[in-house]
Scaffold this motif. Structure first.
Motif, short mmCIF file in Angstrom:
data_model
loop_
_atom_site.label_atom_id
_atom_site.label_comp_id
_atom_site.label_asym_id
_atom_site.label_seq_id
_atom_site.Cartn_x
_atom_site.Cartn_y
_atom_site.Cartn_z
N ILE A 97 -27.47 -65.57 -51.64
CA ILE A 97 -27.67 -67.01 -51.54
C ILE A 97 -27.57 -67.67 -52.92
CG2 ILE A 97 -29.32 -68.82 -50.94
CD1 ILE A 97 -28.25 -67.49 -48.52
N GLU A 98 -28.12 -67.02 -53.92
CA GLU A 98 -28.09 -67.58 -55.28
C GLU A 98 -26.66 -67.74 -55.77
OE1 GLU A 98 -29.88 -66.60 -59.75
OE2 GLU A 98 -30.35 -65.31 -58.05
N ARG A 99 -25.81 -66.75 -55.50
CA ARG A 99 -24.41 -66.83 -55.92
C ARG A 99 -23.70 -67.96 -55.20
NH1 ARG A 99 -19.06 -66.69 -53.99
NH2 ARG A 99 -19.97 -65.65 -52.19
N ILE A 100 -23.94 -68.08 -53.90
CA ILE A 100 -23.30 -69.15 -53.12
C ILE A 100 -23.79 -70.51 -53.59
CG2 ILE A 100 -23.03 -70.12 -50.81
CD1 ILE A 100 -23.36 -67.29 -49.71
N SER A 101 -25.09 -70.62 -53.85
CA SER A 101 -25.68 -71.89 -54.27
C SER A 101 -25.10 -72.37 -55.59
CB SER A 101 -27.20 -71.74 -54.38
OG SER A 101 -27.81 -72.96 -54.72
N ASP A 102 -24.79 -71.44 -56.48
CA ASP A 102 -24.22 -71.80 -57.78
C ASP A 102 -22.84 -72.43 -57.66
OD1 ASP A 102 -26.46 -70.92 -59.11
OD2 ASP A 102 -25.63 -68.95 -59.60
N HIS A 103 -22.17 -72.18 -56.54
CA HIS A 103 -20.80 -72.67 -56.36
C HIS A 103 -20.66 -73.64 -55.19
CE1 HIS A 103 -20.41 -68.83 -58.55
NE2 HIS A 103 -19.37 -69.38 -59.13
N PHE A 104 -21.78 -74.14 -54.71
CA PHE A 104 -21.72 -75.00 -53.51
C PHE A 104 -22.44 -76.32 -53.73
CE2 PHE A 104 -23.73 -76.35 -49.47
CZ PHE A 104 -22.58 -76.70 -48.78
N GLY A 105 -21.71 -77.41 -53.59
CA GLY A 105 -22.29 -78.75 -53.54
C GLY A 105 -23.04 -79.21 -54.77
N ASN A 106 -22.72 -78.66 -55.93
CA ASN A 106 -23.47 -79.03 -57.13
C ASN A 106 -23.28 -80.49 -57.53
OD1 ASN A 106 -24.56 -76.44 -57.44
ND2 ASN A 106 -22.76 -75.72 -58.55
N ARG A 107 -22.10 -81.04 -57.29
CA ARG A 107 -21.82 -82.43 -57.66
C ARG A 107 -21.69 -83.33 -56.44
NH1 ARG A 107 -17.31 -81.72 -62.53
NH2 ARG A 107 -18.60 -80.38 -63.89
N ASN A 108 -22.13 -82.84 -55.32
CA ASN A 108 -22.01 -83.60 -54.07
C ASN A 108 -23.30 -84.40 -53.85
OD1 ASN A 108 -21.72 -84.49 -51.39
ND2 ASN A 108 -20.45 -82.73 -50.88
N ARG A 109 -23.31 -85.64 -54.30
CA ARG A 109 -24.51 -86.48 -54.17
C ARG A 109 -24.81 -86.81 -52.72
NH1 ARG A 109 -24.01 -90.97 -59.08
NH2 ARG A 109 -24.06 -89.46 -60.82
N THR A 110 -23.77 -86.98 -51.94
CA THR A 110 -23.97 -87.30 -50.52
C THR A 110 -24.69 -86.16 -49.81
OG1 THR A 110 -21.91 -88.56 -50.56
CG2 THR A 110 -22.84 -88.05 -48.41
N LEU A 111 -24.31 -84.93 -50.14
CA LEU A 111 -24.97 -83.77 -49.55
C LEU A 111 -26.44 -83.72 -49.97
CD1 LEU A 111 -24.97 -81.07 -48.01
CD2 LEU A 111 -24.18 -79.97 -50.13
N LYS A 112 -26.70 -83.98 -51.24
CA LYS A 112 -28.08 -83.95 -51.73
C LYS A 112 -28.92 -85.01 -51.01
CE LYS A 112 -26.87 -82.21 -56.33
NZ LYS A 112 -26.83 -82.49 -57.78
N LYS A 113 -28.35 -86.19 -50.82
CA LYS A 113 -29.08 -87.26 -50.13
C LYS A 113 -29.34 -86.89 -48.67
CE LYS A 113 -27.41 -91.09 -53.02
NZ LYS A 113 -26.60 -92.35 -53.03
N ALA A 114 -28.32 -86.31 -48.04
CA ALA A 114 -28.46 -85.92 -46.63
C ALA A 114 -29.52 -84.84 -46.46
CB ALA A 114 -27.12 -85.43 -46.09
N LEU A 115 -29.53 -83.87 -47.37
CA LEU A 115 -30.53 -82.80 -47.31
C LEU A 115 -31.93 -83.36 -47.54
CD1 LEU A 115 -28.62 -80.02 -49.28
CD2 LEU A 115 -29.15 -80.02 -46.84
N HIS A 116 -32.04 -84.27 -48.52
CA HIS A 116 -33.34 -84.88 -48.81
C HIS A 116 -33.84 -85.69 -47.61
CE1 HIS A 116 -36.58 -86.65 -51.15
NE2 HIS A 116 -36.19 -87.86 -50.74
N ARG A 117 -32.93 -86.39 -46.98
CA ARG A 117 -33.30 -87.23 -45.84
C ARG A 117 -33.79 -86.40 -44.67
NH1 ARG A 117 -29.36 -91.91 -43.22
NH2 ARG A 117 -30.75 -92.52 -41.50
N ARG A 118 -33.18 -85.24 -44.47
CA ARG A 118 -33.57 -84.36 -43.35
C ARG A 118 -34.56 -83.28 -43.78
NH1 ARG A 118 -32.71 -87.65 -39.40
NH2 ARG A 118 -30.55 -88.40 -39.28
N GLU A 119 -35.07 -83.40 -45.00
CA GLU A 119 -36.09 -82.48 -45.52
C GLU A 119 -35.64 -81.02 -45.42
OE1 GLU A 119 -39.65 -83.43 -43.41
OE2 GLU A 119 -40.10 -85.14 -44.69
N MET A 120 -34.49 -80.75 -46.00
CA MET A 120 -33.94 -79.40 -46.01
C MET A 120 -33.42 -79.11 -47.41
SD MET A 120 -30.79 -77.76 -43.74
CE MET A 120 -31.62 -78.06 -42.18
N SER A 121 -33.72 -77.93 -47.93
CA SER A 121 -33.21 -77.56 -49.26
C SER A 121 -31.76 -77.08 -49.14
CB SER A 121 -34.07 -76.46 -49.87
OG SER A 121 -33.86 -75.23 -49.20
#
Length: 282
Positions: free
Chosen positions: A106-130
């Motif tokens: 998971i750590e390896r995938i996380s380092d290469h997934f959605g790091n600059r995707n603000r929309t994804l970060k907002k969507a995750l925050h809105r649905r309370e999911m990391s």
């Protein structure tokens, strides 16, 4: 004296303000990592519930493309070692297995997934999911979708059993890969393909049947949102035609009988008397 008191008073107020700001900053930082009440990650061998899938899809619906953003691949291609590799075959095999196991972290995938995707970060925050939770559910659902694509004759246990035997023999081979002939390199790379097959099978076999059924139920929606590599047979790109079907036998039908040659000197003629039961059958 009055000026000195004012200076001291101003200094004291500044220090108090600075201290409060520092405390507030530290509090916010500590809370930011623990803002979610539930942070446990979904394992691929755990059941995904309807409510978890519903929450996952809600995150995706908030994204502009309405699908999972570009996702790091977890299905490694077959080994393609260069002919100049001088390491022993056993070392190449062990290194390949380590590299493949790291793809699933998971750590390896996380380092290469959605790091600059603000929309994804907002969507995750809105649905309370990391982000890591989103990744773990993507893997669980994605692998279930992959298993859903397997053919009935693709037995994962049989693949693992056969593949591990081939891999074990490769791990006993101490010859430098660069010392092999062209034919030997081809055969070795063909056998090394089992490393990737077994790695995929080991993960696919962990998927609970409930997750496959869940994917089957929601397939019309999931096939539109999941990463492409989960939407096809996960073993298809590792197929060996000879392994699957054997050597095909073809013959030209035109005048094919004329090409068959027979001589009495080369024929094997039996000497046993005819079976009397054959006359009854006629």
């Amino acid at each position: 004296m009055v000026n000195m008191n004012r200076i001291l008073s101003h200094f004291r107020d500044s220090m108090i303000f600075y201290s409060l700001s520092l405390i507030s900053f530290c509090f916010n930082v500590s809370c930011s990592d623990n803002s979610l009440d539930y942070t446990e990650l979904k394992q691929i061998n755990e059941k995904v519930t309807e409510s978890e899938l519903k929450k996952y899809l809600k995150v995706i619906r908030l994204l502009p493309q309405k699908k999972v953003p570009p996702f790091p691949s977890v299905y490694a291609p077959a080994p393609n070692w260069s002919h100049i590799r001088s390491l022993p075959i056993e070392d190449l095999v062990n290194s390949e297995q380590i590299n493949l196991s790291q793809l699933w972290e998971i750590e390896r995938i996380s380092d290469h997934f959605g790091n600059r995707n603000r929309t994804l970060k907002k969507a995750l925050h809105r649905r309370e999911m990391s982000k890591d939770q989103f990744i773990s559910i993507t893997l669980a659902i994605g692998l279930a979708a992959s298993r859903h694509q397997l053919r009935e004759d693709q037995n994962l246990e049989a693949i693992m059993q056969k593949g591990n035997k081939v891999i074990h023999q490769l791990q006993l081979d101490k010859r430098p890969f660069s010392s092999l002939s062209l034919e030997e390199r081809h055969r070795t790379l063909n056998e090394a393909m089992w490393i990737a097959r077994v790695n995929r099978a080991e993960h696919l076999i962990q998927i609970p049947p409930e997750n496959v059924n869940l994917v089957r139920t929601h397939w019309d929606e999931l096939k539109e949102v999941l990463p492409p590599e989960f939407l096809k047979n996960p073993l298809e790109d590792l197929l060996d035609p000879l392994e699957e079907h054997g050597i095909p036998f073809t013959i030209d039908e035109i005048d094919s009988n004329d090409r068959l040659q027979w001589t009495s000197t080369e024929a094997i003629i039996g000497t046993d008397p005819p079976d009397p039961r054959l006359d009854k059958i006629k």
